[in-house]
Design an enzyme around this catalytic site. Structure first.
Site, mmCIF file in Angstrom:
data_model
loop_
_atom_site.group_PDB
_atom_site.id
_atom_site.type_symbol
_atom_site.label_atom_id
_atom_site.label_comp_id
_atom_site.label_asym_id
_atom_site.label_seq_id
_atom_site.Cartn_x
_atom_site.Cartn_y
_atom_site.Cartn_z
ATOM 1 N N HIS A 19 6.116 51.493 2.544
ATOM 2 C CA HIS A 19 6.153 51.263 3.995
ATOM 3 C C HIS A 19 4.940 50.451 4.460
ATOM 4 C CE1 HIS A 19 7.070 52.085 8.211
ATOM 5 N NE2 HIS A 19 8.154 52.765 7.835
ATOM 6 N N GLU A 68 10.924 47.325 3.947
ATOM 7 C CA GLU A 68 11.214 48.538 3.184
ATOM 8 C C GLU A 68 12.480 48.366 2.347
ATOM 9 O OE1 GLU A 68 11.103 51.924 6.059
ATOM 10 O OE2 GLU A 68 10.528 50.337 7.459
#
Length: 347
Positions: free
Chosen positions: A179, A312
């Protein structure tokens, strides 16, 4: 290739250690043994000025809570699980609803809040830091003792490879990702709205009003979500597409097309920095930092809206009526293996 380590401090009676990998081309990546967090990716611009191209907290202590998941390893599953409930075969799993009303990014105490055993090695053309731990049976209510290994590999070809591995003694769910929030301006000098973005995708995963997948794909040709031709992130971010309004910006999985070339390219014309992303996952979630936290960043500012773009790579999250669950199932004794490659260039 070089690897250095530095103790940053103590949390929960354990040392928080930063591991730095650097190559001969001026690329350096820093990873914490806590949360598998990438705090720095230092790269040169076209004038050979080296700066950090991921958002970073000014104080390491901010990573302990890290409500924005800056740089963190996400697991067991990335994204939201609709209503925190999912069927794994005929067994219903009831998970924490930390993203009310959904479960998000592995639960209240996901992989982003764990300490890891660390192994480092320097090879001829690459060096790596490998993090490992066993996620115990029923941690965050996921079944199975899950052996986890995540290897961060920096190469002399200016690639950061993240290899994910998992093996469980029971059927379980695994859909790991990273992330990191990228900002190619360097050290968070500007927002990311002038970054040019390309995504090899013709459709997005439709989300309901609570940001959980409905099970449908939406074709995006000609819409605000169409990045098949590179365009600036800010060009259409304030458009009228219902998904865009609901997310207050981009916050959705793009379903990737097969074929040669990068799955995603991010470019900052001002610095010349280019990021290419290659993944074996079916989708990439793009999140444009629409809900920044109040922690102070490396640039001495806080609450900076749209100052990073989280990239992501993962399979589609689990949505309504357990849709897409098959993309997250890891059978007992089988191996979860995935790789994402981030390639750094200058144009």
């Amino acid at each position: 290739m070089e690897i250095f380590e530095k103790v940053l401090g103590i949390s929960n009676n354990k040392e928080v250690i930063c591991y730095s990998i650097s190559n001969s081309k001026g690329i350096e990546v820093k990873i914490l043994n806590y949360g598998g967090i990438i705090t720095d990716i230092l790269t040169p611009d076209r004038n050979n000025k080296r700066e950090n191209i991921v958002l970073k907290y000014k104080n390491w202590e901010s990573y302990i809570d890290n409500t924005s998941y800056l740089g963190a390893l996400i697991g067991r599953t990335g994204g939201r699980i609709c209503n925190g409930e999912v069927y794994l075969g005929d067994k219903k799993l009831v998970l924490s609803k930390n993203y009310n009303p959904n479960q998000g990014h592995g639960g209240s105490e996901g992989f982003n809040k764990k300490f890891y055993e660390v192994k480092c090695e320097i090879l001829q053309n690459e060096a790596y830091v490998e993090l490992s731990r066993t996620s115990p049976d029923m941690e965050e209510n996921y079944p199975g003792n899950l052996e986890v290994k995540v290897k961060y590999i920096l190469t002399e070809d200016n690639e950061l490879k993240i290899n994910y591995y998992g093996k469980s003694d029971k059927d379980t769910l695994v859909n790991m990702t990273n992330h990191s929030y990228f900002n190619l301006s360097g050290n968070g000098k500007e927002d990311i709205l002038n970054h040019d973005l390309y995504i090899k995708s013709k459709s997005i995963v439709e989300l309901n009003e609570n940001q959980a997948p409905t099970g449908l794909l939406m074709f995006i040709e000609g819409t605000e979500y169409d990045f098949t031709t590179s365009k600036k992130i800010g060009k259409d971010i304030n458009g009228n597409h219902p998904q865009l309004i609901n997310g207050k910006g981009y916050d959705i999985p793009w379903y990737l097309e097969e074929g040669d070339g990068a799955d995603l390219e991010l470019y900052d014309e001002a610095t010349g920095r280019v990021l290419e992303v290659y993944t074996d996952r079916k989708s990439i979630v793009i999140y444009t930092h629409n809900y920044p936290d109040d922690e102070v960043l490396e640039n001495n500012k806080s609450g900076q809206w749209r100052y990073g773009v989280a990239i992501e790579p993962q399979n589609p999250p689990i949505g309504v009526d357990s849709c897409f669950v098959e993309d997250s199932i890891l059978k007992e004794g089988e191996e979860y293996v995935s790789q994402t490659v981030y390639k750094f260039e200058v144009r």
